[in-house]
Design a protein around this motif. Structure first.
Motif, mmCIF file in Angstrom:
data_model
loop_
_atom_site.group_PDB
_atom_site.id
_atom_site.type_symbol
_atom_site.label_atom_id
_atom_site.label_comp_id
_atom_site.label_asym_id
_atom_site.label_seq_id
_atom_site.Cartn_x
_atom_site.Cartn_y
_atom_site.Cartn_z
ATOM 1 N N PHE A 101 -0.515 -6.758 5.843
ATOM 2 C CA PHE A 101 0.001 -5.508 5.332
ATOM 3 C C PHE A 101 -0.733 -4.425 5.563
ATOM 4 N N SER A 102 -0.470 -3.112 5.458
ATOM 5 C CA SER A 102 -1.546 -2.132 5.708
ATOM 6 C C SER A 102 -1.112 -1.045 4.680
ATOM 7 N N ALA A 103 -2.053 -0.245 4.464
ATOM 8 C CA ALA A 103 -2.087 0.997 3.594
ATOM 9 C C ALA A 103 -3.026 1.994 4.134
ATOM 10 N N PRO A 104 -2.689 3.313 3.509
ATOM 11 C CA PRO A 104 -3.630 4.401 4.136
ATOM 12 C C PRO A 104 -5.031 4.505 3.435
ATOM 13 N N ASN A 105 -5.090 3.868 2.320
ATOM 14 C CA ASN A 105 -6.348 3.913 1.741
ATOM 15 C C ASN A 105 -6.627 2.397 1.170
ATOM 16 N N ARG A 106 -7.773 2.178 1.050
ATOM 17 C CA ARG A 106 -8.270 0.785 0.401
ATOM 18 C C ARG A 106 -7.834 0.556 -0.944
ATOM 19 N N ALA A 107 -7.721 1.735 -1.669
ATOM 20 C CA ALA A 107 -7.459 1.557 -3.206
ATOM 21 C C ALA A 107 -6.288 0.794 -3.458
ATOM 22 N N THR A 108 -5.170 1.134 -2.501
ATOM 23 C CA THR A 108 -3.770 0.760 -2.544
ATOM 24 C C THR A 108 -3.770 -0.723 -2.231
ATOM 25 N N ALA A 140 8.225 -2.563 -3.157
ATOM 26 C CA ALA A 140 8.084 -1.629 -4.550
ATOM 27 C C ALA A 140 7.110 -0.551 -4.224
ATOM 28 N N ASN A 141 6.140 -0.745 -3.464
ATOM 29 C CA ASN A 141 5.164 0.118 -3.166
ATOM 30 C C ASN A 141 5.393 0.980 -1.953
ATOM 31 N N PRO A 142 5.771 2.373 -1.779
ATOM 32 C CA PRO A 142 6.084 2.895 -0.674
ATOM 33 C C PRO A 142 4.854 3.113 0.167
#
Length: 223
Positions: A152-159, A213-215
């Protein structure tokens, strides 16, 4: 003529046994389904029949010549390994398809038994194979929790790190964890690759609800 009908019955019994096992694999959405298992059992029975009766005329015309009737049938045991290997997928720390490969190997043995006119043995082996595939899973499935790879991917490392912590604390064991940054037209994206396994009585698919659950999370692959 009676002999020919007898051989046809052997092929039919072998095909029937293979189909029964293949239907179980089809129900479990495996790559090798009822058609593959049918053909493996049928082919094995055919090889056994050819091995036993395919050279009678040749032997009758050559007095004193003897052949080993098991040689052709014996090649089925090793030859089926090539088909079984095609159902096994190895990716990172994941191995898929071992049970299906084993069921193909067992189906080949059942076909050989049917081809050798050992109907009781072939039927009993079919039932025991289904017992191993279904009944043992029903009673001991919790002991063999499967590993799942999630990308999975996210715009920032914290997420990404937050999702990792949630998975680790929600009855899942994170076996491996890898994060890499990739540049896209929309900016930098952090892509995580996790291999997880459910603990105890936790449901294996609950991680899907956590991810949805996490957009900010985009699920790219689940293996």
């Amino acid at each position: 003529m009676d002999m020919e009908w007898n051989l046809l019955v052997r092929l039919c019994v072998a095909g029937l046994c293979g189909t029964v096992i293949g239907l179980d694999r089809e129900y479990r959405v495996k790559d090798a389904g009822f058609r593959t298992h049918f053909l493996v059992a049928l082919g094995s029975a055919l090889m056994m029949i050819v091995s036993q009766y395919g050279f009678e005329e040749f032997l009758a015309s050559h007095d004193g010549l003897r052949l080993d009737p098991s040689r052709i049938a014996a090649q089925v045991v090793s030859g089926i390994g090539f088909i079984g290997a095609g159902t096994i997928i190895i990716h990172r720390q994941l191995v898929r398809g071992l049970t299906t490969a084993a069921s193909l190997w067992a189906t080949a043995g059942i076909g050989l038994a049917a081809g050798a006119h050992m109907y009781v043995v072939a039927g009993a082996a079919t039932l025991l194979t289904l017992f191993g595939l279904e009944v043992l899973t029903l009673f001991f499935g919790e002991l063999g929790r499967r590993r799942t790879m999630i990308v999975f991917s996210a715009p920032n490392r914290a997420t990404v790190d937050e999702m990792f912590d949630r998975l680790e604390s929600r009855d899942y064991s994170v076996i491996s964890y890898e994060v890499e940054a990739a540049r896209t037209p929309d900016g930098i994206v952090h892509r995580a690759t996790l291999v997880i396994r459910a603990k105890g009585s936790a449901k294996e698919e609950e991680y899907i609800d956590l991810l949805r659950a996490n957009p900010d999370i985009t699920v790219e692959k689940i293996v």
